[in-house]
Write a protein that holds these residues in place. Structure first.
Motif, mmCIF file in Angstrom:
data_model
loop_
_atom_site.group_PDB
_atom_site.id
_atom_site.type_symbol
_atom_site.label_atom_id
_atom_site.label_comp_id
_atom_site.label_asym_id
_atom_site.label_seq_id
_atom_site.Cartn_x
_atom_site.Cartn_y
_atom_site.Cartn_z
ATOM 1 N N GLY A 1 0.810 -1.214 0.000
ATOM 2 C CA GLY A 1 0.000 0.000 0.000
ATOM 3 C C GLY A 1 0.839 1.258 0.000
ATOM 4 N N ARG A 2 1.923 1.244 0.751
ATOM 5 C CA ARG A 2 2.809 2.409 0.811
ATOM 6 C C ARG A 2 3.452 2.683 -0.546
ATOM 7 N NH1 ARG A 2 7.304 2.053 5.173
ATOM 8 N NH2 ARG A 2 5.452 1.779 6.447
ATOM 9 N N VAL B 1 2.335 1.728 -3.496
ATOM 10 C CA VAL B 1 1.297 2.164 -4.435
ATOM 11 C C VAL B 1 0.939 3.620 -4.181
ATOM 12 C CG1 VAL B 1 -1.106 1.832 -5.129
ATOM 13 C CG2 VAL B 1 0.400 -0.131 -4.893
ATOM 14 N N ARG B 2 0.813 4.001 -2.918
ATOM 15 C CA ARG B 2 0.486 5.398 -2.600
ATOM 16 C C ARG B 2 1.575 6.334 -3.105
ATOM 17 N NH1 ARG B 2 -0.144 6.328 3.385
ATOM 18 N NH2 ARG B 2 -1.892 4.940 3.064
ATOM 19 N N GLN C 1 -6.457 8.324 -5.174
ATOM 20 C CA GLN C 1 -6.850 6.985 -4.746
ATOM 21 C C GLN C 1 -8.127 6.556 -5.468
ATOM 22 O OE1 GLN C 1 -8.876 6.117 -0.859
ATOM 23 N NE2 GLN C 1 -6.806 5.421 -0.345
ATOM 24 N N GLU D 1 -3.992 0.504 1.210
ATOM 25 C CA GLU D 1 -2.994 1.566 1.361
ATOM 26 C C GLU D 1 -2.602 1.781 2.819
ATOM 27 O OE1 GLU D 1 -4.034 5.274 -0.443
ATOM 28 O OE2 GLU D 1 -3.381 4.599 -2.420
ATOM 29 N N ARG D 2 -3.560 1.635 3.725
ATOM 30 C CA ARG D 2 -3.279 1.828 5.152
ATOM 31 C C ARG D 2 -2.714 0.579 5.809
ATOM 32 N NH1 ARG D 2 -8.212 3.977 4.460
ATOM 33 N NH2 ARG D 2 -9.255 2.318 5.625
ATOM 34 N N CYS E 1 1.331 6.565 -6.887
ATOM 35 C CA CYS E 1 0.183 7.389 -7.278
ATOM 36 C C CYS E 1 0.471 8.872 -7.071
ATOM 37 C CB CYS E 1 -1.048 7.000 -6.468
ATOM 38 S SG CYS E 1 -1.802 5.476 -6.971
#
Length: 74
Positions: free
Chosen positions: A3-4, A6-7, A17, A35-36, A10
């Motif tokens: 998630g980190r 990908v964030r 998101q 993401e979290r 992005c």
């Protein structure tokens, strides 16, 4: 860590998101939990997210592996 990464990807690409969730065909709330770090992505999810970000799945996984290695080196 997925998630980190990908964030960060992005953010660097200027993709929200919500936009990424739409492009990957995922619910935004589910994607937010990934993401979290509340949910772990399945292979199916990785295979949907990677092309939405412009990556092959293996390349995205490699980015996650590198981030994990960097974190453990700290």
């Amino acid at each position: 860590m997925f998630g980190r990464v990908v964030r960060q990807t992005c953010t660097a690409a200027g993709i929200s998101q919500q936009a990424l969730a739409y492009m990957a065909g995922l619910e935004r709330s589910y994607f937010g939990r990934i993401e979290r770090g509340k949910n772990q992505p399945t292979l199916y999810v990785i295979l949907k997210v990677a092309p939405a970000l412009g990556y092959e799945a293996g390349a995205l996984v490699t980015l996650v592996e590198r981030a994990m290695a960097e974190e453990s080196a700290l």
